[in-house]
Design an enzyme around this catalytic site. Structure first.
Site, PDB file in Angstrom:
ATOM      1  N   ASN A  14       0.864  -1.187   0.000  1.00 40.16           N
ATOM      2  CA  ASN A  14       0.000   0.000   0.000  1.00 40.16           C
ATOM      3  C   ASN A  14       0.900   1.236   0.000  1.00 40.16           C
ATOM      4  O   ASN A  14       1.399   1.649   1.043  1.00 40.16           O
ATOM      5  CB  ASN A  14      -0.905  -0.019   1.237  1.00 40.16           C
ATOM      6  CG  ASN A  14      -1.752   1.231   1.332  1.00 40.16           C
ATOM      7  OD1 ASN A  14      -1.891   1.967   0.355  1.00 40.16           O
ATOM      8  ND2 ASN A  14      -2.336   1.474   2.497  1.00 40.16           N
TER       9      ASN A  14
ATOM     10  N   LYS B 190       0.252   4.291  -0.544  1.00 37.14           N
ATOM     11  CA  LYS B 190      -0.408   5.524  -0.049  1.00 37.14           C
ATOM     12  C   LYS B 190      -0.059   6.706  -0.949  1.00 37.14           C
ATOM     13  O   LYS B 190       0.004   6.556  -2.157  1.00 37.14           O
ATOM     14  CB  LYS B 190      -0.015   5.787   1.411  1.00 37.14           C
ATOM     15  CG  LYS B 190      -0.154   4.535   2.280  1.00 37.14           C
ATOM     16  CD  LYS B 190      -0.080   4.812   3.744  1.00 37.14           C
ATOM     17  CE  LYS B 190      -0.064   3.471   4.478  1.00 37.14           C
ATOM     18  NZ  LYS B 190      -0.329   3.586   5.882  1.00 37.14           N
TER      19      LYS B 190
ATOM     20  N   HIS C  90      -9.629   1.283   4.372  1.00 39.26           N
ATOM     21  CA  HIS C  90      -8.393   1.517   5.126  1.00 39.26           C
ATOM     22  C   HIS C  90      -8.673   2.514   6.253  1.00 39.26           C
ATOM     23  O   HIS C  90      -9.444   3.451   6.086  1.00 39.26           O
ATOM     24  CB  HIS C  90      -7.299   2.057   4.202  1.00 39.26           C
ATOM     25  CG  HIS C  90      -5.963   2.050   4.849  1.00 39.26           C
ATOM     26  ND1 HIS C  90      -5.574   3.003   5.757  1.00 39.26           N
ATOM     27  CD2 HIS C  90      -4.919   1.178   4.759  1.00 39.26           C
ATOM     28  CE1 HIS C  90      -4.353   2.718   6.197  1.00 39.26           C
ATOM     29  NE2 HIS C  90      -3.928   1.620   5.597  1.00 39.26           N
TER      30      HIS C  90
ATOM     31  N   GLU D  51      -5.750  -5.166  10.652  1.00 40.96           N
ATOM     32  CA  GLU D  51      -4.819  -4.055  10.888  1.00 40.96           C
ATOM     33  C   GLU D  51      -5.283  -3.260  12.087  1.00 40.96           C
ATOM     34  O   GLU D  51      -6.146  -2.384  11.942  1.00 40.96           O
ATOM     35  CB  GLU D  51      -4.885  -3.064   9.716  1.00 40.96           C
ATOM     36  CG  GLU D  51      -4.266  -3.493   8.456  1.00 40.96           C
ATOM     37  CD  GLU D  51      -3.847  -2.255   7.657  1.00 40.96           C
ATOM     38  OE1 GLU D  51      -2.663  -2.146   7.387  1.00 40.96           O
ATOM     39  OE2 GLU D  51      -4.690  -1.418   7.323  1.00 40.96           O
TER      40      GLU D  51
ATOM     41  N   GLY E 149       1.680   2.596  10.765  1.00 42.57           N
ATOM     42  CA  GLY E 149       2.676   3.670  10.698  1.00 42.57           C
ATOM     43  C   GLY E 149       3.226   4.101  12.044  1.00 42.57           C
ATOM     44  O   GLY E 149       3.685   5.232  12.192  1.00 42.57           O
TER      45      GLY E 149
ATOM     46  N   SER F 162       2.877  -1.593  10.435  1.00 41.44           N
ATOM     47  CA  SER F 162       4.284  -1.461  10.858  1.00 41.44           C
ATOM     48  C   SER F 162       5.162  -2.668  10.537  1.00 41.44           C
ATOM     49  O   SER F 162       6.067  -3.000  11.309  1.00 41.44           O
ATOM     50  CB  SER F 162       4.356  -1.122  12.348  1.00 41.44           C
ATOM     51  OG  SER F 162       3.839   0.179  12.573  1.00 41.44           O
TER      52      SER F 162
HETATM   53  P1  PGA Z   1       2.477   0.724   7.574  1.00 38.68           P
HETATM   54  O1  PGA Z   1       1.049   0.880   6.906  1.00 38.68           O
HETATM   55  O2  PGA Z   1       3.055  -0.588   7.061  1.00 38.68           O
HETATM   56  O3  PGA Z   1       3.249   1.902   7.069  1.00 38.68           O
HETATM   57  O4  PGA Z   1       2.282   0.704   9.036  1.00 38.68           O
HETATM   58  C1  PGA Z   1       0.191  -0.188   6.875  1.00 38.68           C
HETATM   59  C2  PGA Z   1      -1.061   0.179   6.151  1.00 38.68           C
HETATM   60  O5  PGA Z   1      -1.047   0.648   5.017  1.00 38.68           O
HETATM   61  O6  PGA Z   1      -2.102   0.030   6.710  1.00 38.68           O
END
Ligand code: PGA
Length: 230
Positions: free
Chosen positions: A8, A10, A85, A153, A159, A190
């Site tokens: 992902n 983002k 999400h 999640e 993050g 994470s």
């Molecule tokens: P991350 O994001 O791996 O940066 O924590 C996970 C996510 O996109 O939900």
């Protein structure tokens, strides 16, 4: 079964970074990886024959400036979409009701929904209950759930460099699988090259959703290697 890895991306990366990322990633054979780039970069990834998914799309067949319709996604042969999400739930007030519509329209268009669910930190001891409500509402009136991928999640793990214990992840994954048979369940939050080895030992997992680390190509390839046991 091979584990699924969803990247992902983002709204990370500028175009120069994307170009050098693609130049390197297109040399890899990534059969089990679905990359979800920022919308404006999608055509560059598609041209390189990389499996691509959307990070979101519109919940119904209507005209709406700034949005992408499932029909447009299909016309580019995009077969995956992340739905629900937490960043969208939190920042854009996306509700379980809207998410339910998105899942339905994805399935109608033969696009695999990648549905994200997870509890807030204060609900950590109550996670199953919270996930159950989300799943019930997001999957309302959907008979055939076989083509849905669920990502567990916890919102507090996205993050933040904080992750649940392996036991917590495993318990929640089992709970989802026991409630909805035949559904594939991934873990997200994470994940990085230092924790993936341990996470990969969780037996009932079907794969991972990786955010920030999917935009750092060397680290991402390392993670993929570990997951695929190469
Ligand atoms: P991350 O994001 O791996 O940066 O924590 C996970 C996510 O996109 O939900």
């Amino acid at each position: 079964m091979n584990k699924i890895i969803v990247g992902n991306m983002k709204n990370f990366m500028n175009f120069d970074e994307v170009k050098s990322y693609i130049a390197k990633i297109k040399l890899e054979k990534l059969d089990n990886v679905i990359l979800c780039p920022t919308n404006i970069y999608i055509p560059y990834f598609i041209n390189e024959n990389i499996k691509v998914g959307l990070q979101n799309f519109l919940e119904e067949d209507k005209v709406c400036t700034g949005e992408i319709s499932p029909i447009q996604a299909k016309s580019l042969n995009i077969n995956y979409v992340i739905i629900g999400h937490n960043e969208r739930r939190k920042n854009l007030n996306e509700t379980n009701e809207v998410i339910n519509k998105k899942i339905k329209i994805a399935l109608e268009n033969n696009i695999t929904p990648i549905l994200c669910v997870g509890e807030e930190f204060e609900d950590r001891n109550n996670s199953k209950e919270k996930i159950n409500i989300q799943l019930k509402e997001c999957l309302k009136d959907i008979e055939n759930k076989e083509n849905i991928i669920v990502v567990y999640e916890p919102t507090w793990a996205i993050g933040t460099n904080q992750i649940p214990t392996r036991q917590e992840i495993s318990d929640n994954i089992s709970f989802i699988k026991d409630t909805y048979h035949n559904i594939k369940v991934l873990y997200g939050g994470s994940i990085n090259e230092n924790n993936i080895e341990k996470l990969n030992k969780i037996e009932n997992l079907d794969g991972f959703l990786i955010g920030k680390a999917s935009t750092k190509l060397d680290e991402f390839l390392n993670i993929i290697k570990i997951v695929e046991n190469k």
